[in-house]
Design a protein around this motif. Structure first.
Motif, PDB file in Angstrom:
ATOM      1  N   ARG A  84       0.478  -1.134   0.171  1.00  0.00           N
ATOM      2  CA  ARG A  84       0.186   0.366   0.113  1.00  0.00           C
ATOM      3  C   ARG A  84       0.724   1.323   0.036  1.00  0.00           C
ATOM      4  O   ARG A  84       0.903   2.420  -0.521  1.00  0.00           O
ATOM      5  N   ASP A  85       1.967   1.368   0.674  1.00  0.00           N
ATOM      6  CA  ASP A  85       2.986   2.495   1.243  1.00  0.00           C
ATOM      7  C   ASP A  85       3.643   2.403   0.153  1.00  0.00           C
ATOM      8  O   ASP A  85       4.435   3.734  -0.596  1.00  0.00           O
ATOM      9  N   HIS A  86       4.269   1.609  -0.356  1.00  0.00           N
ATOM     10  CA  HIS A  86       5.208   1.603  -1.844  1.00  0.00           C
ATOM     11  C   HIS A  86       4.770   0.565  -2.960  1.00  0.00           C
ATOM     12  O   HIS A  86       5.098  -0.174  -3.335  1.00  0.00           O
ATOM     13  N   PRO A  87       3.937   1.266  -3.529  1.00  0.00           N
ATOM     14  CA  PRO A  87       3.736   0.830  -4.594  1.00  0.00           C
ATOM     15  C   PRO A  87       4.240   0.178  -5.910  1.00  0.00           C
ATOM     16  O   PRO A  87       3.897  -0.427  -6.398  1.00  0.00           O
ATOM     17  N   GLY A  88       5.154   0.679  -5.676  1.00  0.00           N
ATOM     18  CA  GLY A  88       6.624   0.819  -6.921  1.00  0.00           C
ATOM     19  C   GLY A  88       7.184  -0.332  -6.762  1.00  0.00           C
ATOM     20  O   GLY A  88       8.304  -0.589  -7.413  1.00  0.00           O
ATOM     21  N   LEU A  89       7.382  -0.420  -5.191  1.00  0.00           N
ATOM     22  CA  LEU A  89       8.666  -2.333  -5.319  1.00  0.00           C
ATOM     23  C   LEU A  89       7.982  -3.264  -5.208  1.00  0.00           C
ATOM     24  O   LEU A  89       6.317  -3.501  -4.916  1.00  0.00           O
ATOM     25  N   ARG A  90       8.823  -4.270  -4.554  1.00  0.00           N
ATOM     26  CA  ARG A  90       7.968  -5.898  -5.060  1.00  0.00           C
ATOM     27  C   ARG A  90       7.731  -6.423  -4.002  1.00  0.00           C
ATOM     28  O   ARG A  90       9.218  -6.448  -2.803  1.00  0.00           O
ATOM     29  N   PHE A  91       7.103  -6.906  -3.300  1.00  0.00           N
ATOM     30  CA  PHE A  91       7.120  -7.690  -1.938  1.00  0.00           C
ATOM     31  C   PHE A  91       6.436  -8.478  -2.088  1.00  0.00           C
ATOM     32  O   PHE A  91       5.411  -9.032  -2.385  1.00  0.00           O
ATOM     33  N   ILE A  92       7.543 -10.192  -1.981  1.00  0.00           N
ATOM     34  CA  ILE A  92       6.618 -10.995  -1.813  1.00  0.00           C
ATOM     35  C   ILE A  92       6.971 -11.674  -0.363  1.00  0.00           C
ATOM     36  O   ILE A  92       7.182 -11.411   0.699  1.00  0.00           O
ATOM     37  N   GLU A  93       5.868 -13.209   0.213  1.00  0.00           N
ATOM     38  CA  GLU A  93       5.657 -13.993   0.763  1.00  0.00           C
ATOM     39  C   GLU A  93       6.952 -14.734   1.280  1.00  0.00           C
ATOM     40  O   GLU A  93       7.124 -15.443   0.279  1.00  0.00           O
ATOM     41  N   GLY A  94       7.823 -14.643   2.419  1.00  0.00           N
ATOM     42  CA  GLY A  94       8.630 -15.802   2.752  1.00  0.00           C
ATOM     43  C   GLY A  94       9.372 -15.721   4.131  1.00  0.00           C
ATOM     44  O   GLY A  94       9.262 -15.041   5.264  1.00  0.00           O
ATOM     45  N   SER A  95      10.054 -16.964   4.330  1.00  0.00           N
ATOM     46  CA  SER A  95      10.560 -17.210   5.651  1.00  0.00           C
ATOM     47  C   SER A  95      12.023 -16.734   5.729  1.00  0.00           C
ATOM     48  O   SER A  95      12.506 -17.130   4.676  1.00  0.00           O
ATOM     49  N   ILE A  96      12.366 -16.268   6.569  1.00  0.00           N
ATOM     50  CA  ILE A  96      14.514 -16.103   6.569  1.00  0.00           C
ATOM     51  C   ILE A  96      14.838 -17.589   6.639  1.00  0.00           C
ATOM     52  O   ILE A  96      16.152 -17.604   6.167  1.00  0.00           O
ATOM     53  N   LEU A  97      14.794 -18.615   7.189  1.00  0.00           N
ATOM     54  CA  LEU A  97      14.807 -19.916   6.569  1.00  0.00           C
ATOM     55  C   LEU A  97      14.646 -20.198   5.785  1.00  0.00           C
ATOM     56  O   LEU A  97      15.232 -21.682   5.616  1.00  0.00           O
ATOM     57  N   ASP A  98      14.215 -20.069   4.910  1.00  0.00           N
ATOM     58  CA  ASP A  98      13.516 -20.577   3.600  1.00  0.00           C
ATOM     59  C   ASP A  98      13.597 -20.002   2.443  1.00  0.00           C
ATOM     60  O   ASP A  98      11.937 -20.210   2.514  1.00  0.00           O
ATOM     61  N   LEU A  99      14.466 -19.191   1.860  1.00  0.00           N
ATOM     62  CA  LEU A  99      13.714 -17.917   0.901  1.00  0.00           C
ATOM     63  C   LEU A  99      13.847 -18.657  -0.369  1.00  0.00           C
ATOM     64  O   LEU A  99      14.457 -19.668  -0.607  1.00  0.00           O
ATOM     65  N   ALA A 100      12.353 -18.931  -0.847  1.00  0.00           N
ATOM     66  CA  ALA A 100      12.011 -19.187  -2.595  1.00  0.00           C
ATOM     67  C   ALA A 100      12.809 -18.157  -3.042  1.00  0.00           C
ATOM     68  O   ALA A 100      12.582 -17.534  -4.129  1.00  0.00           O
ATOM     69  N   LEU A 101      14.124 -18.170  -3.200  1.00  0.00           N
ATOM     70  CA  LEU A 101      15.345 -17.886  -4.109  1.00  0.00           C
ATOM     71  C   LEU A 101      15.981 -18.274  -4.832  1.00  0.00           C
ATOM     72  O   LEU A 101      16.640 -18.880  -4.118  1.00  0.00           O
TER      73      LEU A 101
END
Length: 212
Positions: A84-101
Motif C-alpha cells: 500500500r505504502d510503496h506500490p512501485g516496489l515488489r514484496f513477496i511472502e517468505g521465511s528467512i529460513l527458507d527463501l524461495a530464491l
C-alpha cells in the motif's frame, strides 16, 4: 524441530502492521543509518533483497538511493502495508529460513532487525540461506540489538494481544556465525543507547561479504 515461533511472529506482526507503520520511523530519520546504507549501496552491483522487510521502510530508502531492491517478509499483514505504502516496489511472502530464491541470485542482502526473532540455534540457518542466495562478492548488511537474552513481548505498537520473542545478540557470536557461514566481516558499527532513538540497549550494524 519446533517452528511455533514462526507462527507467533507472523500472527503478531499481522496484528500490529498498521500501527507499526505509523509508530516506527523510517531509516531516513537516522543520519548514521543513512550513511551506512549508502555505504552498502556503494559496494553492491545488482539486485538486493531485504529479508524481513516488514512495512518496506528500509527497502523504500534503498530504492530511493538507486538500488534495485525487493522485499521478503513472513507476515501477510506487514506485506499488505508495504504494498500500500510503496506500490512501485515488489514484496513477496517468505521465511528467512527458507527463501524461495535461486542460488547466487542477488548481489546484496539486508536483514534489518529480522534475525532478532530467531531462536539462537536458528541463526546459522538464516546465515546459510543468505550465503546461498548471494552471488560471490555479494554483501550482507545486518542490524540487531546487542546483548545476550530473550525478551518475551505480549504487548507493543498499541496492542496487548501479541506473542513475540525478541533476542538480544552478542556481536562476537554473530561475527563467529557469519564466518562459519563463509562470510568475511567488512565493518562493525555499535550505536550506544542514547544515540539510537529511545533504545535502552546498544545496537549493531554489521557489513559482511561473501568471498568471490
Amino acid at each position: 524441530m519446533d517452528d511455533s515461533f514462526l507462527t507467533e511472529t507472523r500472527s503478531s506482526y499481522d496484528k500490529v502492521a498498521p500501527s507499526y507503520a505509523r509508530l516506527v520511523p523510517g531509516v531516513e530519520t537516522s543520519a548514521i543509518d543513512r550513511a551506512l546504507l549508502r555505504a552498502f549501496a556503494d559496494v553492491v552491483a545488482g539486485p538486493v533483497v531485504e529479508v524481513g522487510c516488514g512495512t518496506g521502510r528500509v527497502a523504500a530508502y534503498l530504492d530511493a538511493i538507486g538500488l534495485d531492491v525487493f522485499g521478503v517478509d513472513l507476515s501477510p499483514g506487514m506485506l499488505a502495508v508495504a504494498r500500500r505504502d510503496h506500490p512501485g516496489l515488489r514484496f513477496i511472502e517468505g521465511s528467512i529460513l527458507d527463501l524461495a530464491l535461486p542460488d547466487s541470485s542477488v548481489a546484496g542482502v539486508v536483514a534489518w532487525y529480522s534475525i532478532i526473532h530467531l531462536p539462537p540455534d536458528r541463526v546459522p540457518m538464516a546465515f546459510a540461506e543468505f550465503a546461498r542466495i548471494l552471488r560471490p562478492g555479494g554483501h550482507l548488511q545486518l542490524a540487531f540489538h546487542i546483548g545476550d537474552q530473550r525478551n518475551r513481548r505480549t504487548e507493543g505498537y498499541g496492542h496487548e494481544d501479541i506473542t513475540l520473542d525478541v533476542y538480544l545478540l552478542p556481536v562476537d557470536r554473530i561475527v563467529t556465525l557469519l564466518g562459519e557461514a563463509g562470510f568475511e566481516l567488512c565493518h562493525t558499527t555499535v550505536l550506544e543507547p542514547e544515540a539510537y532513538f529511545t533504545s535502552t540497549v546498544p545496537q549493531a550494524r554489521l557489513l559482511a561479504r561473501r568471498p568471490g
